[in-house]
Design a protein around this motif. Structure first.
Motif, PDB file in Angstrom:
ATOM      1  N   ARG A 193       0.208  -0.700   0.003  1.00  0.00           N
ATOM      2  CA  ARG A 193      -0.352  -0.253   0.089  1.00  0.00           C
ATOM      3  C   ARG A 193       1.141   1.012   0.134  1.00  0.00           C
ATOM      4  O   ARG A 193       0.325   2.304  -0.555  1.00  0.00           O
ATOM      5  N   VAL A 194       1.708   0.915   1.271  1.00  0.00           N
ATOM      6  CA  VAL A 194       2.864   2.076   1.092  1.00  0.00           C
ATOM      7  C   VAL A 194       3.334   2.978  -0.510  1.00  0.00           C
ATOM      8  O   VAL A 194       3.345   3.483  -1.281  1.00  0.00           O
ATOM      9  N   GLN A 195       3.638   2.054  -1.316  1.00  0.00           N
ATOM     10  CA  GLN A 195       4.136   1.811  -2.803  1.00  0.00           C
ATOM     11  C   GLN A 195       3.210   2.957  -3.542  1.00  0.00           C
ATOM     12  O   GLN A 195       3.411   3.309  -4.778  1.00  0.00           O
ATOM     13  N   GLN A 196       1.647   1.819  -2.620  1.00  0.00           N
ATOM     14  CA  GLN A 196       0.202   3.028  -3.574  1.00  0.00           C
ATOM     15  C   GLN A 196       0.000   4.175  -4.080  1.00  0.00           C
ATOM     16  O   GLN A 196       0.047   4.989  -4.392  1.00  0.00           O
ATOM     17  N   ILE A 197       0.825   4.312  -2.263  1.00  0.00           N
ATOM     18  CA  ILE A 197       0.221   5.696  -1.624  1.00  0.00           C
ATOM     19  C   ILE A 197       1.242   6.566  -2.284  1.00  0.00           C
ATOM     20  O   ILE A 197       1.427   7.894  -3.110  1.00  0.00           O
ATOM     21  N   THR A 198       2.880   6.422  -3.047  1.00  0.00           N
ATOM     22  CA  THR A 198       3.536   6.773  -3.069  1.00  0.00           C
ATOM     23  C   THR A 198       3.629   7.077  -4.434  1.00  0.00           C
ATOM     24  O   THR A 198       3.770   8.301  -5.581  1.00  0.00           O
ATOM     25  N   GLN A 199       3.225   6.025  -5.756  1.00  0.00           N
ATOM     26  CA  GLN A 199       2.825   6.740  -6.865  1.00  0.00           C
ATOM     27  C   GLN A 199       1.809   7.505  -6.687  1.00  0.00           C
ATOM     28  O   GLN A 199       1.920   8.586  -7.851  1.00  0.00           O
ATOM     29  N   ALA A 200       0.336   7.309  -5.982  1.00  0.00           N
ATOM     30  CA  ALA A 200      -0.216   8.617  -6.487  1.00  0.00           C
ATOM     31  C   ALA A 200      -0.031   9.713  -6.012  1.00  0.00           C
ATOM     32  O   ALA A 200      -0.745  10.526  -7.174  1.00  0.00           O
ATOM     33  N   ARG A 201       0.175  10.181  -5.366  1.00  0.00           N
ATOM     34  CA  ARG A 201       0.787  11.401  -4.651  1.00  0.00           C
ATOM     35  C   ARG A 201       2.119  12.079  -5.542  1.00  0.00           C
ATOM     36  O   ARG A 201       1.997  13.133  -5.949  1.00  0.00           O
ATOM     37  N   ALA A 202       2.703  11.478  -6.045  1.00  0.00           N
ATOM     38  CA  ALA A 202       3.551  11.444  -6.932  1.00  0.00           C
ATOM     39  C   ALA A 202       3.128  12.191  -8.864  1.00  0.00           C
ATOM     40  O   ALA A 202       3.297  12.776  -8.968  1.00  0.00           O
ATOM     41  N   ASP A 203       1.619  11.417  -9.023  1.00  0.00           N
ATOM     42  CA  ASP A 203       1.047  11.412  -9.980  1.00  0.00           C
ATOM     43  C   ASP A 203      -0.136  12.725  -9.731  1.00  0.00           C
ATOM     44  O   ASP A 203      -0.662  12.804 -10.259  1.00  0.00           O
ATOM     45  N   ASN A 204      -0.153  13.413  -8.109  1.00  0.00           N
ATOM     46  CA  ASN A 204      -1.164  14.249  -7.982  1.00  0.00           C
ATOM     47  C   ASN A 204      -2.231  13.676  -7.880  1.00  0.00           C
ATOM     48  O   ASN A 204      -3.368  14.845  -8.187  1.00  0.00           O
ATOM     49  N   ARG A 205      -2.190  12.153  -7.629  1.00  0.00           N
ATOM     50  CA  ARG A 205      -4.213  11.688  -7.149  1.00  0.00           C
ATOM     51  C   ARG A 205      -4.122  11.484  -6.093  1.00  0.00           C
ATOM     52  O   ARG A 205      -3.592  11.495  -5.611  1.00  0.00           O
ATOM     53  N   PRO A 206      -5.424  11.797  -5.709  1.00  0.00           N
ATOM     54  CA  PRO A 206      -6.218  11.981  -4.289  1.00  0.00           C
ATOM     55  C   PRO A 206      -5.505  10.076  -3.337  1.00  0.00           C
ATOM     56  O   PRO A 206      -6.172   9.213  -4.381  1.00  0.00           O
ATOM     57  N   THR A 207      -5.920  10.497  -2.654  1.00  0.00           N
ATOM     58  CA  THR A 207      -5.446   8.873  -1.558  1.00  0.00           C
ATOM     59  C   THR A 207      -6.346   8.353  -1.066  1.00  0.00           C
ATOM     60  O   THR A 207      -6.389   7.306  -0.330  1.00  0.00           O
ATOM     61  N   VAL A 208      -7.555   9.093  -1.391  1.00  0.00           N
ATOM     62  CA  VAL A 208      -8.712   8.858  -0.352  1.00  0.00           C
ATOM     63  C   VAL A 208     -10.452   8.940  -1.322  1.00  0.00           C
ATOM     64  O   VAL A 208      -9.712   9.903  -2.750  1.00  0.00           O
TER      65      VAL A 208
END
Length: 254
Positions: A193-208
């Motif tokens: 999940r940390v990997q997914q969160i890191t990628q989402a934030r790098a893409d400026n996507r929300p994690t919620v």
């Protein structure tokens, strides 16, 4: 029929939510950190606001209510906090009967972050609006409540169906994830999940929003009853509340 849910970024790191019933035309908003982004969503979609739901009294959840409130808009919040919320049209509490956007809603009293915090569960849609009680990878600071209160609140939310969508109030997930790794660095679900969160934030996507099942598997605050986590903290024989309190203490100092 499930309601459509739009996640709306507000202020620097808040989220509000717009819910819409395409059949009835009803539209609700959960929390109003500021009015402008929510007005934009309503205007862009041609939706007419019918309800505002408030989870708790902190300014970054209510400051835009009066600007968004209009004729015929019902404002709903906790009876226990009515004295420090915008004027309520309907005051609710644990177990109150509530219909929003044509759907029966379960009101949960979820004290801990604040004494009067409430969460709203839409069982037909499968979504729970938990604001600053249950957050993605975390939980709110205990500004007013006790560890016992917050653990009871989280435990009640954990009992919802695991596929429930958790709509929380802030983009704190990356920081929460970094902390979680200090508690359970070998948890494979957490590592993924940390990997997914890191990628989402790098893409400026929300994690919620997030899924409750993922929170139960990776959120340390929901895992205070898990024997392996207790062992990792050297608290094998401690009760769940004591373990939760220790995790919260560590996060406060992280």
């Amino acid at each position: 029929m499930s309601l459509e849910i739009v996640t709306v970024p507000c202020l620097s790191d808040n989220y509000a939510y717009v819910l819409h019933n395409a059949t009835t035309g009803e539209t609700a908003v959960v929390d109003v950190p500021e009015a402008a982004p929510l007005k934009q969503v309503l205007n862009d979609r041609g939706w007419t606001l019918t309800d505002i739901l408030i989870t708790h009294h902190h300014y970054d959840h209510i400051d835009g209510v009066e600007d968004l409130r209009g004729p015929g808009v019902r404002v709903i919040g906790a009876a226990a906090d009515a004295h420090r919320l915008p004027p309520l049209d309907l005051a609710v509490e644990q177990g109150s009967d509530l219909i929003v956007c044509g759907e029966a809603v379960q009101v949960f009293g979820t004290p801990g972050h604040t004494i009067g915090h409430v969460s709203f569960y839409f069982p037909d849609t499968g979504a729970a609006f938990t604001a600053d009680t249950l957050m993605a990878m975390g939980c709110g600071r205990l500004f007013e409540g006790t560890p016992d209160m917050m653990w009871a609140s989280l435990s009640a939310l954990m009992a919802l169906p695991p596929e429930t969508t958790i709509c929380s109030g802030h983009e704190y997930t990356a920081a929460n994830a970094r902390f979680a790794m200090t508690i359970e660095p070998d948890n494979p679900d957490l590592i993924s999940r940390v990997q997914q969160i890191t990628q989402a934030r790098a893409d400026n996507r929300p994690t919620v929003p997030s899924k409750l099942a993922d929170e139960i598997a990776t959120n340390p605050f929901l895992r205070a009853n898990v024997p392996t986590l207790k062992a990792a903290l050297g608290m094998e024989h401690a009760d769940d509340v004591a373990v939760f309190a220790e995790i919260r203490r560590r996060k406060d100092n992280f």
